[in-house]
Scaffold this motif. Structure first.
Motif, PDB file in Angstrom:
ATOM      1  N   LEU A  27      69.691   3.787 -30.149  1.00 56.36           N
ATOM      2  CA  LEU A  27      70.807   2.688 -30.373  1.00 56.36           C
ATOM      3  C   LEU A  27      71.506   2.961 -29.143  1.00 56.36           C
ATOM      4  O   LEU A  27      72.168   2.276 -28.572  1.00 56.36           O
ATOM      5  CB  LEU A  27      71.252   2.701 -31.545  1.00 56.36           C
ATOM      6  N   HIS A  28      72.131   4.398 -29.030  1.00 54.74           N
ATOM      7  CA  HIS A  28      72.927   4.876 -28.136  1.00 54.74           C
ATOM      8  C   HIS A  28      72.478   4.552 -26.557  1.00 54.74           C
ATOM      9  O   HIS A  28      73.454   3.893 -25.960  1.00 54.74           O
ATOM     10  CB  HIS A  28      73.255   6.290 -28.246  1.00 54.74           C
TER      11      HIS A  28
ATOM     12  N   ASP B  50      70.507   2.411 -25.587  1.00 54.71           N
ATOM     13  CA  ASP B  50      70.447   0.939 -25.340  1.00 54.71           C
ATOM     14  C   ASP B  50      71.853   0.385 -25.245  1.00 54.71           C
ATOM     15  O   ASP B  50      72.101  -0.445 -24.333  1.00 54.71           O
ATOM     16  CB  ASP B  50      69.995   0.106 -26.704  1.00 54.71           C
ATOM     17  N   ARG B  51      72.880   1.098 -25.934  1.00 54.74           N
ATOM     18  CA  ARG B  51      74.253   0.579 -25.514  1.00 54.74           C
ATOM     19  C   ARG B  51      74.637   0.924 -24.214  1.00 54.74           C
ATOM     20  O   ARG B  51      75.429   0.328 -23.509  1.00 54.74           O
ATOM     21  CB  ARG B  51      75.065   1.192 -26.785  1.00 54.74           C
ATOM     22  N   LEU B  52      74.207   2.237 -23.920  1.00 55.65           N
ATOM     23  CA  LEU B  52      74.631   2.634 -22.462  1.00 55.65           C
ATOM     24  C   LEU B  52      74.151   2.023 -21.399  1.00 55.65           C
ATOM     25  O   LEU B  52      74.918   1.463 -20.293  1.00 55.65           O
ATOM     26  CB  LEU B  52      74.261   4.140 -22.491  1.00 55.65           C
TER      27      LEU B  52
ATOM     28  N   ASP C 148      72.916  -1.176 -21.605  1.00 56.53           N
ATOM     29  CA  ASP C 148      73.722  -2.571 -21.673  1.00 56.53           C
ATOM     30  C   ASP C 148      75.002  -2.502 -21.075  1.00 56.53           C
ATOM     31  O   ASP C 148      75.515  -3.423 -20.153  1.00 56.53           O
ATOM     32  CB  ASP C 148      74.033  -2.827 -23.021  1.00 56.53           C
ATOM     33  N   ALA C 149      76.019  -1.508 -21.136  1.00 59.19           N
ATOM     34  CA  ALA C 149      77.221  -1.290 -20.670  1.00 59.19           C
ATOM     35  C   ALA C 149      77.112  -1.197 -18.996  1.00 59.19           C
ATOM     36  O   ALA C 149      77.742  -1.828 -18.280  1.00 59.19           O
ATOM     37  CB  ALA C 149      77.759   0.049 -21.055  1.00 59.19           C
ATOM     38  N   CYS C 150      76.123  -0.458 -18.426  1.00 60.81           N
ATOM     39  CA  CYS C 150      75.680  -0.362 -17.220  1.00 60.81           C
ATOM     40  C   CYS C 150      75.488  -1.833 -16.559  1.00 60.81           C
ATOM     41  O   CYS C 150      76.003  -2.165 -15.606  1.00 60.81           O
ATOM     42  CB  CYS C 150      74.374   0.500 -17.129  1.00 60.81           C
TER      43      CYS C 150
ATOM     44  N   LYS D 120      76.175  -4.843 -17.865  1.00 61.31           N
ATOM     45  CA  LYS D 120      77.396  -5.807 -18.067  1.00 61.31           C
ATOM     46  C   LYS D 120      78.515  -5.213 -17.062  1.00 61.31           C
ATOM     47  O   LYS D 120      79.363  -6.104 -16.671  1.00 61.31           O
ATOM     48  CB  LYS D 120      77.971  -5.717 -19.357  1.00 61.31           C
TER      49      LYS D 120
ATOM     50  N   THR E 145      83.546   7.130 -24.053  1.00 60.47           N
ATOM     51  CA  THR E 145      83.030   7.483 -25.322  1.00 60.47           C
ATOM     52  C   THR E 145      82.824   9.034 -25.335  1.00 60.47           C
ATOM     53  O   THR E 145      83.556   9.822 -24.786  1.00 60.47           O
ATOM     54  CB  THR E 145      81.473   7.075 -25.040  1.00 60.47           C
TER      55      THR E 145
END
Length: 373
Positions: free
Chosen positions: A4-5, A7-9, A11-13, A15, A42
């Motif tokens: 999950l972590h 994926d979120r990173l 995704d942030a890259c 966005k 974070t």
């Protein structure tokens, strides 16, 4: 949790418009945005975090390679948003990772700002087209756009040899086969030699990294194929010198003759952060090999290439410093950025100071600078 972590990173890259994501023990995750490094707000990564993040995306084969040699590279798709080219390595006993975003969107020549003549050069039946520049200067994006242009407009067989595969191409008007070094084939030079028996029209070589690969690429161009390749060199003159210097002295005369008759163009590029907003502009040095330029290469007079590029403006040729000046003059990049990337910064600094004085005069008294003063 780690999956999950990551994926979120990633995704942030995407966005936040990042080009790279750095994961290093002792620092929070860091993005490179418009050429600058920015830390995400974070937690600071600990040794266990980088290991679990690494394991969540790294194939078994690459984990093995990391164990054995201390580093590994691979590419993977992140949904439809794009692919990430990943480099994982050990440092001070910890794991570090750099993930470069390869966007799925292929840009047109106009969007990248490529010289118009590139489309005509992509239609050539044979020859060697080199795209050069430092790491992270957008070479892969430029090449992907050229391959896509051929794929959309011509019925060719295209073979790419990459390490790892960056942009995925799909069959359009052409057939396209993408071979990954280390996965589909053992080396660039081996893939190139084999490709000549695979009825290609166009061959893309990810990197000319050794003598064997350079020789194989020149031979492929000579035997009637259009070959695209990259080199980590700056400027057209430096590229020719680097290619010739890769050969033993007793072969340099021969490679000069081969290059003079097979090289069709050199595009050298660098990326500059845009002034006051997100994004980057590409600055190009571009040389089309005319009979006069072919002659200079053959006669080992590469020091005269720059003046030939200056006189070849009607073919879209330009020097890097001239393009940097255009970008600065149009207000697209900062003066400091222009000077950092320039080949001869002193000349551009002088030009910029004259421009500032002229604008200062115009602001002050309504008159420009006095001619001859």
């Amino acid at each position: 949790m780690a999956m999950l972590h990551i994926d979120r990173l990633l995704d942030a890259c995407i966005k936040m418009g990042g080009s790279d994501l750095h994961l290093v023990t002792g620092r929070p995750p860091i993005l490179r945005i418009s050429g600058r490094l920015r830390a995400l707000e974070t937690k600071i990564l600990e040794s266990d975090d980088t290991v679990s993040l690494m394991k969540s995306i790294t194939p078994e084969k690459n984990q093995q390679e990391l164990q054995e040699s201390g580093s590994t590279d691979f590419g993977f798709a992140f949904g439809d948003a794009g692919r990430f080219r990943t480099a994982i390595f050990r440092q001070r006993g910890d794991i570090s990772m750099v993930l470069r975003l390869i966007p799925s969107l292929l840009l047109s020549f106009d969007k990248i700002g490529l010289p118009k003549i590139c489309a005509a050069l992509c239609r050539r039946p044979r020859g060697l087209f080199l795209v050069t520049g430092p790491t992270g200067s957008g070479k892969s994006t430029t090449l992907a756009s050229m391959i896509n242009y051929i794929n959309e407009t011509m019925d060719h067989h295209i073979i790419t040899v990459e390490e790892p595969i960056e942009y995925y191409h799909y069959h359009k008007k052409s057939i396209i086969n993408q071979r990954e070094v280390g996965l589909d084939v053992t080396s660039f030079s081996e893939a190139l030699r084999r490709s000549l028996r695979q009825d290609p029209d166009v061959i893309l070589v990810g990197e000319l990294r050794d003598l064997e690969t350079i020789e194989a690429a020149v031979t492929a161009a000579e035997t009637g194929h259009l070959v695209f390749a990259t080199l980590h060199t700056t400027g057209c003159q430096g590229t020719i010198t680097r290619l010739i210097d890769a050969f033993p002295v007793n072969q340099q005369e021969q490679i000069r003759v081969q290059l003079s008759s097979n090289l069709i163009a050199v595009l050298s590029q660098t990326l500059c952060p845009l002034k006051g907003r997100k994004g980057r502009a590409a600055a190009f040095e571009f040389m089309v090999v005319t009979p006069a330029i072919a002659n200079l290469i053959r006669e080992n007079k590469t020091y005269r290439l720059e003046s030939s590029i200056q006189t070849g403006k009607k073919l879209g040729m330009q020097l890097l410093d001239d393009h940097l000046w255009e970008l600065f003059d149009a207000g697209m990049i900062e003066k400091s950025e222009m000077l950092d990337k320039a080949r001869i910064p002193v000349a551009l600094l002088e030009k910029a100071e004259k421009k500032e004085i002229a604008e200062g005069n115009r602001d002050g008294d309504g008159y420009g600078p006095v001619i001859g003063s």
